[in-house]
Design an enzyme around this catalytic site. Sequence first.
Site, PDB file in Angstrom:
ATOM      1  N   GLU A   1      26.502 -15.609   5.251  1.00  0.00           N
ATOM      2  CA  GLU A   1      26.675 -14.162   5.394  1.00  0.00           C
ATOM      3  C   GLU A   1      28.045 -13.663   4.945  1.00  0.00           C
ATOM      4  O   GLU A   1      28.798 -13.074   5.738  1.00  0.00           O
ATOM      5  CB  GLU A   1      26.422 -13.739   6.841  1.00  0.00           C
ATOM      6  CG  GLU A   1      25.009 -14.039   7.293  1.00  0.00           C
ATOM      7  CD  GLU A   1      24.667 -13.444   8.653  1.00  0.00           C
ATOM      8  OE1 GLU A   1      25.565 -12.956   9.366  1.00  0.00           O
ATOM      9  OE2 GLU A   1      23.480 -13.472   9.011  1.00  0.00           O
TER      10      GLU A   1
ATOM     11  N   GLU B   1      17.852 -17.634   8.736  1.00  0.00           N
ATOM     12  CA  GLU B   1      17.972 -17.184  10.141  1.00  0.00           C
ATOM     13  C   GLU B   1      17.005 -16.035  10.375  1.00  0.00           C
ATOM     14  O   GLU B   1      16.790 -15.214   9.482  1.00  0.00           O
ATOM     15  CB  GLU B   1      19.376 -16.648  10.461  1.00  0.00           C
ATOM     16  CG  GLU B   1      20.452 -17.681  10.551  1.00  0.00           C
ATOM     17  CD  GLU B   1      21.837 -17.077  10.852  1.00  0.00           C
ATOM     18  OE1 GLU B   1      21.920 -15.992  11.481  1.00  0.00           O
ATOM     19  OE2 GLU B   1      22.819 -17.697  10.425  1.00  0.00           O
TER      20      GLU B   1
HETATM   21  C1  BGC Z   1      25.023 -15.045  12.249  1.00  0.00           C
HETATM   22  C2  BGC Z   1      24.951 -15.940  13.467  1.00  0.00           C
HETATM   23  C3  BGC Z   1      24.767 -15.079  14.704  1.00  0.00           C
HETATM   24  C4  BGC Z   1      23.469 -14.313  14.559  1.00  0.00           C
HETATM   25  C5  BGC Z   1      23.068 -13.484  15.781  1.00  0.00           C
HETATM   26  C6  BGC Z   1      24.031 -13.905  12.255  1.00  0.00           C
HETATM   27  O1  BGC Z   1      24.636 -12.779  11.687  1.00  0.00           O
HETATM   28  O2  BGC Z   1      24.943 -15.818  11.079  1.00  0.00           O
HETATM   29  O3  BGC Z   1      26.101 -16.708  13.536  1.00  0.00           O
HETATM   30  O4  BGC Z   1      24.823 -15.805  15.869  1.00  0.00           O
HETATM   31  O5  BGC Z   1      23.603 -13.429  13.477  1.00  0.00           O
HETATM   32  O6  BGC Z   1      24.021 -12.553  16.139  1.00  0.00           O
END
Ligand code: BGC
Length: 442
Positions: free
Chosen positions: A163, A338
Amino acid sequence: MVQATYHFPDGFLWGTATAAHQVEGGNDNNNWSRWEAEPGHILNGDRSGSACDWWRGRWKEDLDRAAETGQNAHRLSIEWSRVQPAPDRWDEDALDHYREIIRGMRARGLTPMVTLHHFTDPLWFYDQGGWEQEAAPALFEQFALRAVEAFKEMVNLWVTVNEPNVYVFSGYMGKDFPPGKSDTNAAFAVMRNLIRGHAAAYRAIKRVQKNSSVGFALNYRSIKPASASPFDHALAKFAHNSFNDSFARTLQTGVLRFSAKRAAIPEALGTQDYLGVNYYTRDLVRFAPLARKDMFVKRAFPPGAELSPNGFIANVPDGLFEALHWASQYNLPIYITENGIEDSTDELRPRYLVEHLHQVWRAVNFTYPVRGYFHWSLVDNFEWERGWSQRFGLWGLDVQTQARIRRRSVDVYAEICRQNAISAEMVQRYAPESFDRLFPDR
Ligand code: BGC
């Protein structure tokens, strides 16, 4: 009741994602440890502390749980400040420790995806200017080279930078992350250097490991105009281009366009083998002529969308389809690196999970080349400026005792991973409110 099953392709990767600083604990040598120690930065004054105690060994029990519940992959990150604690020192013990963890993943049947930079910087690097300094890309390249040399027998799926857009917006425009600046020139310099760093790391990995697959992970935020007004449309397009599109586009064109600035970065051309997409939610944007301090933008979640307990995320599954559609234009494999929701009660998560995975299945059937899905996260972990107030784990964590708490989401995700499919029967059992949306009877 409708009887139907949505199948995923053979060989699909099913995993969860974590990041070093959020789970390892016991590190005081990076910029986040210092940031946490300074008052006023983290909600409730929380500290990462022992986090999930992975560095002292609890990675074993958590990865046991991942493997026992049907997962076949895991995304983790390597902490640069452990591997290179000082400019002239490489810590072989730290590299051995990571080797043990990665070997442990493979022994459990978990394909490793390894991230080299997930928000944290070694203090020595940070103190000499962090990603603003011209030397940053070359310094990062040396670290990438050490990592690929150390893990090349066991890893071939690499994420250079997690990110970069969030790193830049939160640290150089929004003040949530270190160094807490609000400075568009610095933001541009950092974005440019992150791209140069990514490109240098990409080439370093390729020199050592030809058959590697190397990319970065983008935070894709679905951004839509709040109304039909041409101002709102223009604003949404501008925000999408700056936030979602600029990094990946530069790797395709060799030219960075970010905010109103541009820079040629020819060495970035062609330096991605796949698209890594992190997707959480959608914003509606409205032009607000009086909101000077918010850069004339008002953001809101779509009206009526279900919100997570702290109001941090709205459940908007078709935004994930939109993200995958966007990613498909690059004609490269796609990984969802993610996706998840903060939900300590696990009321909403089963629904969020099946509805988002349904969109992944749709994307697969639109022939978008989606190869895997990593849920954020395996176990509750330290949520940056939001400290311990937000709980993203399939498993809960009692921070005081380190006890893990099994949530229902563990079971629904396990069934999906094991069957490589989402069935009507599963959804009926775990997320009945989603049933009619996912399995309409006509
Ligand atoms: C990040 C994680 C974070 C997740 C939830 C993402 O932007 O890569 O490190 O924990 O969001 O907040």
